[in-house]
Structures are given as structure tokens and as C-alpha cells.
Design an enzyme around this catalytic site. Structure first.
Site, mmCIF file in Angstrom:
data_model
loop_
_atom_site.group_PDB
_atom_site.id
_atom_site.type_symbol
_atom_site.label_atom_id
_atom_site.label_comp_id
_atom_site.label_asym_id
_atom_site.label_seq_id
_atom_site.Cartn_x
_atom_site.Cartn_y
_atom_site.Cartn_z
ATOM 1 N N GLU A 41 41.968 39.225 43.713
ATOM 2 C CA GLU A 41 40.818 38.919 44.569
ATOM 3 C C GLU A 41 40.896 37.475 45.074
ATOM 4 O OE1 GLU A 41 35.895 38.877 44.132
ATOM 5 O OE2 GLU A 41 37.179 39.128 42.374
ATOM 6 N N LYS A 112 34.048 43.859 49.642
ATOM 7 C CA LYS A 112 33.366 43.981 48.355
ATOM 8 C C LYS A 112 31.904 44.355 48.565
ATOM 9 C CE LYS A 112 33.072 41.378 43.981
ATOM 10 N NZ LYS A 112 33.469 40.107 43.329
ATOM 11 N N CYS A 148 36.861 43.749 42.044
ATOM 12 C CA CYS A 148 36.235 43.215 40.826
ATOM 13 C C CYS A 148 34.931 43.912 40.454
ATOM 14 C CB CYS A 148 36.034 41.703 40.974
ATOM 15 S SG CYS A 148 35.910 40.839 39.378
#
Length: 549
Positions: A41, A112, A148
Site C-alpha cells: 500500500e 480503498k 489493508c
């Protein structure tokens, strides 16, 4: 499909270094027959970039780096993380994105969705959460790519309207890939494994997870990238605290196999060993990424400075550590001997600069103001601040960075001198309780005596007045640290802690000291984070608040 996971150490804002590192590993993966190489990330810019993200130039440099990476990504695909402009008319200006690059082109962009906004995380400050989720088609397989936190919550949570995998699973993916920037805490590895295992078993898909390794100021990333089968069984675990690359094959039946001996550990390292490795990495990266080579610290003969000196010598090499002995009129002979024995054992450089005449000069200058008043904390702190002045002078003259040697117990209750022993460029053990410092010392001595035994067994003392002991001012550390852990890490109230069986007066005193010392902690150096709740960016308390819990 052969997939490479690249677990690397990035440097915030160092686009040349990060880009070259990514490109070199794309070439390496390609030479080893990989079809796809996966990076972490926000690897392009480093994590956390914080308010660098508010500069258009910074985002432009991310885009330029991505184009350079794409140019070499031919006959192989890669996944990289970077911030990208959010072109929607509403919301934040940026997205936390992953590019899927194949044959020189960005074939897919994944943004995300679940932006952490707790403890050390502040992503909702910068990024707009995604609400659109699509699998990536590659070599006859559908990849469910998430970032994540998108896999972190497996339970229903009203704060999160949509979990990406709940949408992606209806597109019948064959494999999950998660790119992450997951900071270290000594209890986090097992929690991380449990959460990711739950995802693999919940969605009945194999899962490949790649994490950062390395330190960015106070945040330390431990690596430990993971691979699970579709039942949630952990089938491979990459090294902790080291850069590494590993290769896996997604077979026709969507099982995963790997092209190297398994690295799964039969017994996970204990908390103290993990803290030891993390702090060494934290020191090393702080110096390397800041462009410094040499450290200095005041060495008292006590356990805190001894542990910091030993850790610094391991991280930087003893030749790059200057230990300065600064005896006062209250320093004992055995403390000087313990300090001398330590530098002899380590082989680091050292100097002896007595401060008796310096503190006496301050006291003489203040005689008209202090005349007739008893010796108290004012004179004690003159000693500590005199030491700090000398250490900082040596920093200025020789280019050292001062290592702060205060532990978490002291930082919590304010048992330290502002602009004295609390100064420094980086706080090495400021997230390590005193009882853990003793354990660290014993771990450092696991093969031979490095830290003198006397530094470990003698009663802790600041040696700022005759026969002073820490317990003159504080509860015993084995009690103090347990109360502090319940209040700081577990966020228990005084009433809850008292119900656990601790003395009521002691609990209330400790919590009052902790809250009252907030102004001191605001003025201390960044603290290497090793616990789930460290002082600093992850614990934001008002200085003048009245709440005493």
C-alpha cells in the site's frame, strides 16, 4: 499464474529510491518467471505521507513515478500503491489507490474503501472512500484486490456501510490479494493472522497479503507478509523486520503452492524479542533515512541508558555511538564503573564530562534568589539540564543525534526533566515500560554479559540527591506498570482498575500523575512505537483537561 510478493522498505517522499527499488524487483520477479509482482500500500510515496499529500507537486511526483514503473512492466504485471486524484465533484481530493499495470499500461485502478481513522491512522483526513468494487481479470483468473483495512473488519460495523469483499465475492473471484501498510505492535502479528485467516475462510478463497517493512520516524513496519489457503490455514509467512521476496503459484484448481521452503515458524518470537528487533530497525531507519550516522547519549550506569546504548550499538555499529558519562556530586562510584564496563563490553566511544562545577555555577548564580530555601527539585533539575546542554553542544559540534533514554513508565507519570533527560532526537524506549526494560536487558545478555549485572539488579535511581531511589517518588514498577497498561493500552477507568484489586489511592494517584504530565509529553521527541497504544500521534489528550478518570 506465478505471483511474487515484494516486502520492501520504502522511504516517505523519496521517489527516486522507492521507484528504483520497485523497478529492480519487477525485473527480478520477471527474471524468475513471475507473471505478477505485488507491492505494498502507498509504496510509491511511502507511508504515512501525512500532509505531504496536500501538495499538488507531491501527487504529481507519484504519478511520474508510476509512469516510470509502467515503462519497465512489460511481459509481467505489477500491483503498486499510490495516492491518486479523486475526479468526482464531491468528497476529498484524493483516493488511496492501487494500480494494476500490465505491459506498460494501467489496466485497472482499485481505491480503498475503509479508511482507518483511529490510533495512529488518519486516512479520512486525506482520502475519499471508494464505493465501487470490481475484480481484475488476468491470465484467466479474477483477482479480488483490496487495500489493508478493506479486509480488516470481518464483523458487522455500522461505521462501514460496505465491505468490498461482500461485493467482490459475487463476481466469483479466484484469489484475494491485499496490499497493506500495517504498523508493528508486539501483540499485532497474531491479531493480524487471525483477521486475515477469518477472511480467507469466510470467502473461501486463497489470500496473499503483502506488508511494508522498515520504520518511518516513530512507526515501525514489521513485514510478516502472509499467505492463506481457502480454508483460512496459514501456509506461508515471510520474514519479520527484513526485506524479502517470495514466489507462489496459483494453480488451475485455485490452490496455492510456493517455490521456496516454508518460512512458517513453529514458535512465534515472544514480545521482548519482537520489541528488540523492532527498536533496532527503528533506530537504524531513523538515522539512515534522516541522513545521520552517529548517535550520542548520556550514560548513567542505570538500566535505561545501558539498554539504549546496547540497542544503538547493535543498530548503528559501536563505532557510531558516543556514550558520555556525566557524573555529578551524587553519582556513585559503582554507577561510573557500570557505565565504564558497558562501553568496554560494547566497544563504543565514550567521554567523561563531570558536571559538579557546572551545577555549582548555576546554584551560585541563583544564590540571591534561592537564599535560605531548602534543596529541592529545582537543584535536581539543574543537574539534568546541565547534562542536556553538554550533550546538545556535542551534537552541534560533531553532528550527533541525541538518543532519549526515558522509558514509558517515566514518560507516563512525568518522572523526568523537561529540557533535561527528556530531550533528544528520537525516544528509543519511550514505549517500553520499566519492567519490560529489565526484560530487554536480560534478552540482550542472553548469550553473554553485555549490560553489567549490577545495572540490572540495583534499585533504579536518578541520582539527583543523596541515596535517591525511584520508589521514593513512585510505586514499585511491577505495580505501576500494570496500572499504566490498564489505563493507557486498555483504556480502563480508575473505577475499573480499582475493581481489579489495585489499591484505590495508588490508582488515583497514578492516573492523576499521568494526566498532569501531558504537557511534558507534548514537548518530547518522537517515540518508537512498539505497543498497541504509544504516546504521541496515536494518543491525543488535552493538556489542560480536568478529567481524571
Amino acid at each position: 499464474m506465478k505471483i511474487a510478493l515484494a516486502q520492501l522498505n520504502y522511504h516517505v517522499g523519496n521517489f527516486e529510491s522507492n521507484t528504483n527499488k520497485i523497478i529492480n524487483h519487477i525485473i527480478k520477479a520477471k527474471n524468475n518467471g513471475a507473471d505478477l509482482v505485488v507491492f505494498a500500500e502507498l509504496c510509491v510515496c511511502g507511508y504515512p505521507s501525512r500532509d505531504f499529500l496536500e501538495f499538488d507537486e507531491f501527487i504529481g511526483l507519484c504519478d511520474e513515478a508510476a509512469k516510470k514503473i509502467a515503462e519497465v512492466c512489460v511481459d509481467i504485471a505489477c500491483i503498486i500503491g499510490l495516492p491518486t486524484p479523486n475526479h468526482k465533484t464531491e468528497g476529498k481530493d484524493l483516493s488511496n489507490s492501487a494500480y494494476f499495470i500490465e505491459n506498460g499500461e494501467v489496466k485497472a485502478v482499485v481505491n480503498k474503501a475503509l479508511l482507518p481513522n483511529y490510533d495512529v491512522f488518519d486516512e479520512y483526513r486525506y482520502f475519499e472512500p471508494s464505493t465501487e468494487f470490481n475484480c481484475i481479470e488476468f491470465k484467466g483468473k479474477r483477482i479480488a484486490l483490496t487495500i489493508c483495512e478493506d479486509l480488516w473488519n470481518t464483523i458487522e460495523n455500522p461505521l462501514y456501510v460496505t465491505r468490498p469483499m461482500d461485493t467482490l465475492i459475487h463476481q466469483t473471484p479466484h484469489v484475494m490479494i491485499n496490499i497493506a501498510a500495517s504498523p508493528f505492535a508486539y501483540n499485532h502479528d497474531e491479531e493480524r493472522i487471525e483477521i486475515l485467516s477469518d477472511n480467507a475462510s469466510r470467502y473461501k478463497l486463497p489470500l496473499l497479503y503483502v506488508n511494508h517493512v522498515g520504520a518511518q520516524t516513530e512507526l515501525i513496519f514489521d513485514g510478516g507478509s502472509l499467505v492463506f489457503d481457502n480454508t483460512g490455514k496459514l501456509i506461508d509467512e515471510m520474514p519479520y523486520f527484513d526485506e524479502s521476496m517470495a514466489y507462489y503459484t496459483l494453480n488451475e484448481d485455485n490452490t496455492l503452492s510456493f517455490d521456496h521452503p516454508t518460512t512458517i515458524k513453529t514458535e512465534r518470537p515472544g514480545d521482548i524479542e519482537q520489541i528488540y528487533q523492532a527498536v533496532i530497525l527503528g533506530i537504524r531507519d531513523y538515522f539512515y533515512k534522516s541522513g545521520f550516522k552517529q548517535a550520542i547519549l548520556g550514560l548513567s550506569g542505570g538500566i535505561d541508558s545501558a539498554v539504549v546504548c546496547a540497542l544503538a550499538a547493535e543498530a548503528l555499529g559501536p563505532q557510531n555511538v558516543m556514550a558520555v558519562l556525566l557524573p555529578s556530586r551524587f553519582s556513585t562510584d559503582h554507577s561510573l564503573k557500570d557505565a565504564q564496563d558497558l562501553v568496554d563490553n560494547l566497544g563504543c566511544k565514550h567521554e567523561i564530562v563531570p558536571i559538579k562545577s557546572i551545577t555549582e555555577a548555576f546554584e551560585t548564580a541563583l544564590n540571591p534568589q534561592f537564599d535560605g530555601l531548602p534543596f529541592n527539585i529545582a537543584e535536581e533539575n539543574i543537574q539534568s539540564r546541565s547534562r542536556a546542554v553538554l550533550l546538545m553542544a556535542m551534537c552541534n559540534k560533531f553532528g550527533y543525534i541525541l538518543l532519549n533514554t526515558s522509558n514509558k513508565s517515566e514518560a507516563a507519570v512525568g518522572y523526568g526533566t523537561l529540557y533535561g533527560d527528556m530531550c533528544g532526537g528520537i525516544s528509543v524506549i519511550g514505549d517500553v515500560y520499566k519492567t519490560q526494560v529489565f526484560e530487554l536487558a536480560r534478552y540482550i545478555n542472553r548469550d553473554k554479559e553485555i549490560i553489567p549485572i549490577n545495572s540490572i539488579v540495583k534499585p533504579p535511581s536518578a541520582e539527583l540527591r543523596p541515596d535517591q531511589k525511584d520508589t521514593d517518588s513512585l510505586p514499585e514498577y511491577d505495580v505501576l506498570d500494570k496500572i499504566l497498561a490498564e489505563y493507557i493500552e486498555n483504556r480502563c477507568s480508575s473505577a475499573e482498575i480499582i475493581r481489579m484489586g489495585y489499591d484505590e489511592a495508588t490508582v488515583r494517584r497514578v492516573i492523576k500523575l499521568t494526566n498532569s504530565a501531558e504537557h511534558k509529553r507534548y514537548q518530547t521527541p518522537p517515540i518508537l512505537r512498539v505497543s498497541p497504544k504509544a504516546f504521541g500521534m496515536g494518543r491525543r489528550m488535552p493538556i489542560v483537561g480536568k478529567y481524571l478518570s
